[in-house]
Design a protein around this motif. Structure first.
Motif, PDB file in Angstrom:
ATOM      1  N   SER A   1      -4.321  -3.926   8.586  1.00 15.51           N
ATOM      2  CA  SER A   1      -2.882  -3.711   8.782  1.00 15.51           C
ATOM      3  C   SER A   1      -2.542  -2.680   9.848  1.00 15.51           C
ATOM      4  O   SER A   1      -1.357  -2.435  10.082  1.00 15.51           O
ATOM      5  CB  SER A   1      -2.252  -3.251   7.460  1.00 15.51           C
ATOM      6  OG  SER A   1      -2.743  -1.959   7.102  1.00 15.51           O
TER       7      SER A   1
ATOM      8  N   PHE B   1       4.215  -2.087   5.565  1.00 15.51           N
ATOM      9  CA  PHE B   1       4.907  -3.340   5.265  1.00 15.51           C
ATOM     10  C   PHE B   1       4.336  -4.522   6.052  1.00 15.51           C
ATOM     11  O   PHE B   1       5.030  -5.509   6.279  1.00 15.51           O
ATOM     12  CB  PHE B   1       6.399  -3.188   5.553  1.00 15.51           C
ATOM     13  CG  PHE B   1       7.072  -2.151   4.683  1.00 15.51           C
ATOM     14  CD1 PHE B   1       7.300  -2.404   3.337  1.00 15.51           C
ATOM     15  CD2 PHE B   1       7.430  -0.917   5.198  1.00 15.51           C
ATOM     16  CE1 PHE B   1       7.895  -1.447   2.528  1.00 15.51           C
ATOM     17  CE2 PHE B   1       8.035   0.050   4.400  1.00 15.51           C
ATOM     18  CZ  PHE B   1       8.259  -0.223   3.056  1.00 15.51           C
TER      19      PHE B   1
ATOM     20  N   VAL C   1       2.573  -7.947   6.883  1.00 17.24           N
ATOM     21  CA  VAL C   1       2.439  -9.230   6.184  1.00 17.24           C
ATOM     22  C   VAL C   1       1.666 -10.170   7.101  1.00 17.24           C
ATOM     23  O   VAL C   1       2.032 -10.346   8.266  1.00 17.24           O
ATOM     24  CB  VAL C   1       3.806  -9.853   5.839  1.00 17.24           C
ATOM     25  CG1 VAL C   1       3.615 -11.202   5.146  1.00 17.24           C
ATOM     26  CG2 VAL C   1       4.622  -8.912   4.961  1.00 17.24           C
TER      27      VAL C   1
ATOM     28  N   ARG D   1      -0.226  -8.757   1.837  1.00 13.50           N
ATOM     29  CA  ARG D   1       0.780  -7.712   1.986  1.00 13.50           C
ATOM     30  C   ARG D   1       0.204  -6.301   2.021  1.00 13.50           C
ATOM     31  O   ARG D   1      -0.779  -6.003   1.363  1.00 13.50           O
ATOM     32  CB  ARG D   1       1.788  -7.785   0.831  1.00 13.50           C
ATOM     33  CG  ARG D   1       2.519  -9.107   0.745  1.00 13.50           C
ATOM     34  CD  ARG D   1       3.564  -9.094  -0.344  1.00 13.50           C
ATOM     35  NE  ARG D   1       4.322 -10.346  -0.375  1.00 13.50           N
ATOM     36  CZ  ARG D   1       5.499 -10.493  -0.958  1.00 13.50           C
ATOM     37  NH1 ARG D   1       6.051  -9.473  -1.593  1.00 13.50           N
ATOM     38  NH2 ARG D   1       6.121 -11.648  -0.932  1.00 13.50           N
TER      39      ARG D   1
ATOM     40  N   GLN E   1      -3.667  -5.513   2.716  1.00 12.92           N
ATOM     41  CA  GLN E   1      -3.442  -6.946   2.808  1.00 12.92           C
ATOM     42  C   GLN E   1      -3.886  -7.681   1.550  1.00 12.92           C
ATOM     43  O   GLN E   1      -4.772  -8.554   1.568  1.00 12.92           O
ATOM     44  CB  GLN E   1      -4.143  -7.501   4.044  1.00 12.92           C
ATOM     45  CG  GLN E   1      -3.489  -7.072   5.350  1.00 12.92           C
ATOM     46  CD  GLN E   1      -2.111  -7.664   5.523  1.00 12.92           C
ATOM     47  OE1 GLN E   1      -1.954  -8.803   5.968  1.00 12.92           O
ATOM     48  NE2 GLN E   1      -1.066  -6.905   5.163  1.00 12.92           N
TER      49      GLN E   1
ATOM     50  N   PRO F   1      -0.600 -11.999  -2.816  1.00 11.32           N
ATOM     51  CA  PRO F   1       0.330 -11.889  -3.945  1.00 11.32           C
ATOM     52  C   PRO F   1      -0.187 -12.465  -5.259  1.00 11.32           C
ATOM     53  O   PRO F   1       0.221 -12.011  -6.331  1.00 11.32           O
ATOM     54  CB  PRO F   1       1.565 -12.653  -3.457  1.00 11.32           C
ATOM     55  CG  PRO F   1       1.516 -12.533  -1.975  1.00 11.32           C
ATOM     56  CD  PRO F   1       0.055 -12.585  -1.632  1.00 11.32           C
TER      57      PRO F   1
ATOM     58  N   PHE G   1       4.002  -3.495  -1.757  1.00 13.04           N
ATOM     59  CA  PHE G   1       4.456  -2.655  -0.653  1.00 13.04           C
ATOM     60  C   PHE G   1       4.546  -1.188  -1.074  1.00 13.04           C
ATOM     61  O   PHE G   1       4.873  -0.333  -0.258  1.00 13.04           O
ATOM     62  CB  PHE G   1       5.808  -3.131  -0.125  1.00 13.04           C
ATOM     63  CG  PHE G   1       5.740  -4.442   0.613  1.00 13.04           C
ATOM     64  CD1 PHE G   1       4.857  -4.610   1.669  1.00 13.04           C
ATOM     65  CD2 PHE G   1       6.542  -5.502   0.246  1.00 13.04           C
ATOM     66  CE1 PHE G   1       4.776  -5.814   2.354  1.00 13.04           C
ATOM     67  CE2 PHE G   1       6.483  -6.707   0.926  1.00 13.04           C
ATOM     68  CZ  PHE G   1       5.593  -6.868   1.992  1.00 13.04           C
TER      69      PHE G   1
ATOM     70  N   ASN H   1      -0.710  -0.732  -3.719  1.00 15.26           N
ATOM     71  CA  ASN H   1      -1.464  -1.538  -2.761  1.00 15.26           C
ATOM     72  C   ASN H   1      -2.896  -1.029  -2.613  1.00 15.26           C
ATOM     73  O   ASN H   1      -3.852  -1.820  -2.640  1.00 15.26           O
ATOM     74  CB  ASN H   1      -0.763  -1.520  -1.403  1.00 15.26           C
ATOM     75  CG  ASN H   1      -1.391  -2.484  -0.423  1.00 15.26           C
ATOM     76  OD1 ASN H   1      -2.366  -2.156   0.245  1.00 15.26           O
ATOM     77  ND2 ASN H   1      -0.849  -3.688  -0.347  1.00 15.26           N
TER      78      ASN H   1
END
Length: 217
Positions: free
Chosen positions: A127, A132, A134, A140, A144, A147, A162, A167
Motif C-alpha cells: 500500500s 485508505f 484499495v 483494503r 491490503q 474483505p 480502514f 488492519n
C-alpha cells in the motif's frame, strides 16, 4: 508573406495538443502510481478450529502498550522507533501519526510472532503506507486485507479494515496463519498472502523492501 507567421500558430496548436494529451494521460499515470498491489488473499475453507483460533487472535483490540523486561530492552525499542521514524518521514509527515503507526506495527508484528521489518516491507509493497489504499481486487488498507476475512474471522464489517490497528491486526494474523500453513516457508507464505503462491515477484519485492526497515542498532 503569411508563412512565417503561420508556423508559430501551427506550432502553438501542436504544443496545446501535447499539453492536453499530457493532462489527459497524467491522471491515469498517477492512478497507476497510487494503486495498491493487484493481488490479494484467496478465500479458502478453514477448519472450525483454525477459524476459532484466528477469530480469537484478532478479538482483543486493546491499543498497543509495549512492556519491557529490562531497561536495555526499552532503550533498544526507543532507538528503533527513532530510526524508523526518520525513515518513514517521507511517507507520513505528521509526527504523532507516524509514531502511532510504528508503535502499532511493532506491537502487532511481535504479537503475531513476525519480524517487524518484514511487516513494514510488506506494507511498503502492498500500500506504500497509505491507510485508505484499495487494490483492483478490493483488498483494503495498509496490509491490503481482503474483505472476506471480516466475515470469516471478524464481525463482518469490512469498513473496519480502514482502521489502523484493525488492519494491522488482521494482516499480521493472516500472514502468521499462512506461515504456519507453509511450515515456516516465508517465500511460500508471502505468495499465499498475495494470491500468487509459488511465484517469485511478490515475495522478492517484499524481501527487497524489508531491507529498508531492518534495524541493527
Amino acid at each position: 508573406m503569411t508563412e512565417p507567421a503561420a508556423r508559430p500558430v501551427r506550432q502553438a496548436c501542436v504544443d496545446r495538443r501535447k499539453c492536453l494529451q499530457r493532462l489527459l494521460v497524467l491522471p491515469g499515470v498517477l492512478a497507476l502510481q497510487e494503486q495498491a498491489w493487484a493481488g490479494g488473499q484467496l478465500e479458502e475453507p478453514l477448519a472450525d478450529s483454525v477459524r476459532g483460533a484466528l477469530s480469537s487472535a484478532i478479538a482483543n483490540s486493546a491499543p498497543p502498550v509495549p512492556t519491557f523486561a529490562t531497561t536495555e530492552a526499552r532503550l533498544s525499542y526507543l532507538r528503533w522507533l527513532s530510526a524508523m521514524s526518520d525513515r518513514l518521514y517521507s511517507r507520513k509527515k505528521d509526527f504523532n501519526t507516524r509514531i502511532e503507526f510504528l508503535q502499532t506495527a511493532w506491537y502487532e508484528s511481535r504479537r503475531a510472532g513476525l519480524d517487524t521489518s518484514l511487516v513494514l516491507g510488506l506494507i511498503q509493497v502492498e500500500s506504500a503506507f497509505r491507510k485508505f489504499a484499495v487494490s483492483r481486487v478490493g483488498a483494503r488498507g495498509y496490509m491490503q486485507v481482503m474483505p472476506f476475512w471480516t466475515r470469516v474471522i471478524g464481525d463482518g464489517d469490512p469498513a473496519k479494515l480502514f482502521h489502523m490497528q484493525t488492519n494491522l491486526r488482521f494482516g499480521c494474523v493472516i500472514l502468521r496463519h499462512y506461515l504456519d500453513r507453509e511450515r515456516g516457508d516465508l517465500f511460500m507464505a508471502l505468495g499465499r498472502y498475495n494470491g500468487s503462491r509459488g511465484k517469485s515477484p511478490y515475495p522478492n519485492a517484499v524481501f527487497g523492501a524489508q531491507k529498508r526497515w531492518t534495524f541493527t542498532g
